[in-house]
Each structure stands twice: as C-alpha cells, then as structure tokens.
Design a protein around this motif. Structure first.
Motif, PDB file in Angstrom:
ATOM      1  N   THR A   1       0.389  -1.089   0.206  1.00  7.68           N
ATOM      2  CA  THR A   1       0.377   0.054  -0.103  1.00  7.68           C
ATOM      3  C   THR A   1       1.084   1.310  -0.217  1.00  7.68           C
ATOM      4  OG1 THR A   1      -0.242  -0.022   2.388  1.00  7.68           O
ATOM      5  CG2 THR A   1      -1.894  -1.127   1.403  1.00  7.68           C
ATOM      6  N   GLU A   2       0.877   2.277  -0.514  1.00  5.61           N
ATOM      7  CA  GLU A   2       1.201   3.567   0.134  1.00  5.61           C
ATOM      8  C   GLU A   2       2.064   3.887   1.210  1.00  5.61           C
ATOM      9  OE1 GLU A   2       0.653   8.628  -0.703  1.00  5.61           O
ATOM     10  OE2 GLU A   2      -1.148   6.806  -1.033  1.00  5.61           O
ATOM     11  N   GLU A   3       1.412   3.868   2.409  1.00  7.69           N
ATOM     12  CA  GLU A   3       1.361   3.782   3.364  1.00  7.69           C
ATOM     13  C   GLU A   3       2.979   2.628   3.361  1.00  7.69           C
ATOM     14  OE1 GLU A   3      -1.801   3.363   3.165  1.00  7.69           O
ATOM     15  OE2 GLU A   3      -2.850   5.323   3.416  1.00  7.69           O
ATOM     16  N   GLN A   4       2.450   1.595   3.191  1.00  4.93           N
ATOM     17  CA  GLN A   4       3.941   1.027   3.134  1.00  4.93           C
ATOM     18  C   GLN A   4       5.389   0.795   2.539  1.00  4.93           C
ATOM     19  OE1 GLN A   4       1.267  -2.984   2.470  1.00  4.93           O
ATOM     20  NE2 GLN A   4       0.866  -3.603   4.033  1.00  4.93           N
ATOM     21  N   SER A   5       5.037   1.606   1.421  1.00 11.35           N
ATOM     22  CA  SER A   5       5.536   2.110   0.836  1.00 11.35           C
ATOM     23  C   SER A   5       6.584   2.733   1.053  1.00 11.35           C
ATOM     24  CB  SER A   5       5.588   2.889  -0.907  1.00 11.35           C
ATOM     25  OG  SER A   5       4.577   1.155  -1.513  1.00 11.35           O
ATOM     26  N   ILE A   6       5.909   3.854   1.924  1.00 13.48           N
ATOM     27  CA  ILE A   6       6.299   5.251   2.318  1.00 13.48           C
ATOM     28  C   ILE A   6       7.268   4.526   3.945  1.00 13.48           C
ATOM     29  CG2 ILE A   6       6.444   7.411   4.271  1.00 13.48           C
ATOM     30  CD1 ILE A   6       3.573   7.403   2.754  1.00 13.48           C
ATOM     31  N   LEU A   7       6.685   3.558   4.729  1.00  7.88           N
ATOM     32  CA  LEU A   7       7.311   2.886   5.437  1.00  7.88           C
ATOM     33  C   LEU A   7       8.774   2.413   4.938  1.00  7.88           C
ATOM     34  CD1 LEU A   7       7.828   1.904   8.568  1.00  7.88           C
ATOM     35  CD2 LEU A   7       6.643   0.212   8.040  1.00  7.88           C
ATOM     36  N   LYS A   8       8.861   1.502   4.260  1.00 10.32           N
ATOM     37  CA  LYS A   8       9.622   1.077   3.467  1.00 10.32           C
ATOM     38  C   LYS A   8      11.298   1.763   2.792  1.00 10.32           C
ATOM     39  CE  LYS A   8      11.536  -2.121  -0.177  1.00 10.32           C
ATOM     40  NZ  LYS A   8      10.561  -3.365  -0.709  1.00 10.32           N
ATOM     41  N   ASP A   9      10.741   3.459   2.225  1.00 17.18           N
ATOM     42  CA  ASP A   9      11.257   4.035   1.917  1.00 17.18           C
ATOM     43  C   ASP A   9      12.287   4.595   2.195  1.00 17.18           C
ATOM     44  OD1 ASP A   9      10.770   3.367  -0.615  1.00 17.18           O
ATOM     45  OD2 ASP A   9       8.902   4.305  -1.481  1.00 17.18           O
ATOM     46  N   SER A  10      11.376   5.229   3.714  1.00 14.39           N
ATOM     47  CA  SER A  10      11.986   6.282   4.594  1.00 14.39           C
ATOM     48  C   SER A  10      12.632   5.106   5.378  1.00 14.39           C
ATOM     49  CB  SER A  10      10.464   6.335   5.539  1.00 14.39           C
ATOM     50  OG  SER A  10       9.432   7.400   4.839  1.00 14.39           O
ATOM     51  N   LEU A  11      12.246   3.930   6.144  1.00 13.27           N
ATOM     52  CA  LEU A  11      13.832   3.415   7.093  1.00 13.27           C
ATOM     53  C   LEU A  11      15.155   2.632   5.933  1.00 13.27           C
ATOM     54  CD1 LEU A  11      13.866   1.702   9.513  1.00 13.27           C
ATOM     55  CD2 LEU A  11      12.676  -0.457   8.796  1.00 13.27           C
ATOM     56  N   ASN A  12      14.370   2.870   4.911  1.00 11.16           N
ATOM     57  CA  ASN A  12      15.909   1.626   3.968  1.00 11.16           C
ATOM     58  C   ASN A  12      16.196   3.344   4.050  1.00 11.16           C
ATOM     59  OD1 ASN A  12      15.285  -0.646   3.639  1.00 11.16           O
ATOM     60  ND2 ASN A  12      14.313  -0.668   2.006  1.00 11.16           N
ATOM     61  N   ARG A  13      16.348   4.622   3.684  1.00 11.72           N
ATOM     62  CA  ARG A  13      16.789   6.139   3.796  1.00 11.72           C
ATOM     63  C   ARG A  13      17.154   6.226   5.076  1.00 11.72           C
ATOM     64  NH1 ARG A  13      13.460   8.904   1.121  1.00 11.72           N
ATOM     65  NH2 ARG A  13      12.106   9.628   2.847  1.00 11.72           N
ATOM     66  N   LEU A  14      16.604   6.165   6.194  1.00 14.96           N
ATOM     67  CA  LEU A  14      17.561   6.015   7.611  1.00 14.96           C
ATOM     68  C   LEU A  14      18.701   5.238   7.596  1.00 14.96           C
ATOM     69  CD1 LEU A  14      17.514   7.172  10.471  1.00 14.96           C
ATOM     70  CD2 LEU A  14      15.849   5.671  11.423  1.00 14.96           C
ATOM     71  N   LEU A  15      18.379   4.383   7.452  1.00 17.26           N
ATOM     72  CA  LEU A  15      19.240   3.014   7.726  1.00 17.26           C
ATOM     73  C   LEU A  15      20.597   3.550   6.461  1.00 17.26           C
ATOM     74  CD1 LEU A  15      17.138   0.056   8.436  1.00 17.26           C
ATOM     75  CD2 LEU A  15      18.771   1.542  10.150  1.00 17.26           C
ATOM     76  N   ALA A  16      20.358   4.184   5.514  1.00 17.49           N
ATOM     77  CA  ALA A  16      21.277   3.759   4.649  1.00 17.49           C
ATOM     78  C   ALA A  16      22.180   4.795   5.181  1.00 17.49           C
ATOM     79  CB  ALA A  16      20.377   3.846   3.006  1.00 17.49           C
ATOM     80  N   ASP A  17      21.839   6.390   5.184  1.00 16.55           N
ATOM     81  CA  ASP A  17      22.427   7.184   5.985  1.00 16.55           C
ATOM     82  C   ASP A  17      22.940   7.306   7.508  1.00 16.55           C
ATOM     83  OD1 ASP A  17      20.728   8.773   3.480  1.00 16.55           O
ATOM     84  OD2 ASP A  17      19.820   9.777   4.306  1.00 16.55           O
TER      85      ASP A  17
END
Length: 379
Positions: A6-22
């Motif tokens: 879902t849109e909310e799940q995609s946002i969760l995935k992108d946000s967490l991946n970005r946080l951990l990558a940074d």
C-alpha cells in the motif's frame, strides 16, 4: 493475491531504508557494537520516533494496528543494515507474547511502554539440553501466593542483558519433555534471585545466560498450558527472521556483484569469467526462491490455524537456511581472502545469516519436522 504494498507501506519502506542508509554504515555499526550496550540508544530513539515499536500492536492497546507485512518491511530493512538494536527481541518476540498471551491489564500496562520505546523485552526459552525442542523445559515454576517463583537456568537469551522484562518458560507440572505443564512467566530484570551474564555473539548481537533462584514472576496466559502460546510467538519470530534474511542475502549478492565488476585479474574484471557469472546467478536464484517463501511465511503469520501456520514456518525456515548458506558461501568464495577479514562487510553479513539459520531452529531441524508432519501440502 495482491502482493503490492500500500502507499503507507511503501512510505514506511522508503523512509526506513533511507534512514538506515544514511546513519547505519559499516563503520557506524562497528562503533555501535563497541558501546557498553552493544547497540545505539540514539538509533533506538529514532525507531521510536518513526513509530516502529508501535507497529504490530492494535490501536486499542496503544499501537498503530499494523500487520505482519509491516513487520516484514521493517525486518528486511534491518537485515540490509545488520541492525544491532533489540527490535526483534522486544517488538517481535516480546511484543507477540503480550499481544497473544497477556491479560487486558497486562497489555494496558506494558504495551504503551514498548510502543514508545521505553521498555525492552526478551524471551528466555532455550536451555542447555533443549536444542530446538520448545517443550524440553527443566526450569521449575512453583506457586507462591498470588504469584510464582522460578528456579533454573536459561541460555543464549537474545538481548537478555539489556531487557527490562524477560519472558521465561518454566515447568509448573509434568516431566521434562512433556508438552503439558509448561507456563510462560514475566520476570522483572531487577528481581531478586535473577543473575545475568551478557556476552557478544558471533554476529555482533548480544546474548545472555540467566540463572534464576526463586525469582518471583507473574504468569502470562495459562501457567500449565503455555506451549501453544510459545509456538505462536516462535512462528511470528520465524516469519520476521525470514524477512531479515532476505535483506541480508540481497546485500551479500549486491556486494559480490559489485566486487566482480571491480576486481581485476589477468587485466580484466573477474566478472568477465563465465564460471563466476554462473555462481552469481545461483545466488540470485536462491535469494528469489527464499523471498517467495518469506512472503508466504508473512502471509501465514497471522493465521489462527496453528497446524497450517506451523507448516508454513517450517517450510520457510528450511528454505531460508538452505538458500542463505548457498548465498553466503558463494559470496565469501567470490570475494576470496578479503571476504574473511573483519574489516570487510561481507563476512559480517555471512555471520548474521548463519546465526539467523540457527535461531529458532536451523534448516535441517525444520525440514525434518516438516517431513514428519507430511509436508507442506497434504497428499
């Protein structure tokens, strides 16, 4: 079946991946591992700010009402970053114990604290002689007024040295290997009679040995019929570990392919050699096969049918272990000597993958158990 997020799940995935990558690079992880706790309190706070701790709990209990899909997204991202923080032990294992077994009063008291990141949990079920048998319990629980007292020992308790409360399996009736007579009890980590010895495990995570000498505890669910609850919590843990393994395997494959493109031998990148290309393809195929089973485990994690849910977890864990070993061994082989050094990331990913295989039963155990149950699908 629709497998799109879902849109909310995609946002969760992108946000967490970005946080951990940074914020969770290899050198940063080594720094976290060297801290007194063995993980980062700052990152734990950021997970709380993102709402990760509240995800699996119902809104009525103070959570966000997420499903096993959200847990899969979080665990896969944490597998990619080799996260050290006690999310799995606190939110997945401990949180599942509260969700599925705690009374209304217990949920009201503890879940809001877990959801805001103020409370850390651990599950102590392994003993020296138990191997992967959940019903093999020697620790004893005796009734004492309105509560219970526990005597015994537990081994390899994930994050047990930093937990505030620990769920402990103990036998209130029956023999050592009886399925009946097992209870699950909640123990304050500061309780009199409880001693903890923490240590660093092979993958950098923290474990602990516990000794209980007449430790007071409160029962979670039925004190003589706790095995079904323990099995359900372990099933939730297996689904989460499978998702983490996919993240770990993805990075092992990506690092290896990048290495094949840059490492030169005889004047050309070693990725030009067909035999190494075949090995890289084997890694890709194994990862995608494992991904399918991990998704299946996620879909079955919320099932109320214990038998079917159990079969799914046995199948997924067996395939994850087999595929993870293949991907990890190929990754080390294709990296050559540098893959064995502590200064290079690939070896740390393989260590974590090996520990995921062992956790909650290795692939041989689950394959054997699935065969004894007649396979994944009835003939």
């Amino acid at each position: 079946m629709d497998f799109d997020l879902t849109e909310e799940q995609s946002i969760l995935k992108d946000s967490l991946n970005r946080l951990l990558a940074d914020t969770y690079g290899f050198e940063q992880r080594r720094k976290h591992m060297g801290s007194p706790e063995g993980w980062s309190g700052e990152m734990w706070g950021r997970y709380g700010e993102m709402g990760l701790m509240a995800l699996p709990f119902s809104e009525a209990d103070g959570g966000l009402g997420g499903s096993s899909v959200e847990t899969m997204i979080v665990m896969e991202a944490m597998g990619r970053a080799l996260v050290l923080e006690p999310y799995f032990s606190t939110v997945v294992l401990g949180g599942s114990m509260l969700r599925f077994g705690a009374s209304e009063d217990q949920r009201a008291e503890y879940i809001p604290q877990v959801a805001e990141g103020a409370l850390k949990l651990a599950l102590a079920y392994t003993e020296r002689n138990s191997r992967y048998e959940l019903h093999n319990v020697e620790t004893v629980a005796q009734k004492d007024g309105d509560g219970w007292v526990l005597t015994g020992a537990k081994s390899v308790v994930l994050d047990g040295d930093s937990a505030d409360w620990i769920f402990v399996t103990a036998r209130s009736a029956g023999g050592t290997r009886d399925a009946d007579g097992i209870g699950i009890f909640m123990v304050d980590a500061k309780a009199d009679g409880l001693s903890r010895r923490g240590y660093v495990m092979q993958d950098g995570r923290r474990g602990a040995e516990l000794r209980l000498d007449k430790v007071r505890a409160a029962a979670i669910g039925e004190p003589e019929n706790g095995l079904p609850l323990l099995c359900r919590v372990v099933d939730a843990g297996i689904a989460a570990l499978c998702a983490e393994a996919i993240g770990t395997m993805d990075v092992m494959r990506e690092l290896t392919v990048d290495y094949l493109k840059t490492r030169k031998q005889f004047g050309v990148p070693i990725g030009a050699f067909q035999v190494l290309q075949h090995a890289a393809v084997d890694m890709f195929v194994a990862t995608e096969q494992a991904r399918s089973l991990a998704i299946y485990a996620t879909m079955m994690a919320d099932s109320e049918d214990a038998a079917e849910r159990g079969r799914a977890m046995h199948a997924a864990k067996a395939e994850i272990g087999r595929a993870g070993k293949l991907v990890g061994e190929n990754a080390i082989q294709l990296h050559g000597g540098v893959g064995m050094t502590m200064e290079y990331a690939i070896g740390h990913y393989f260590k974590r993958m090996s520990m995921i295989d062992i956790a909650l039963g290795d692939h041989e155990h689950h394959l054997r158990t699935l065969a004894e149950k007649g396979g994944l699908v009835d003939a």
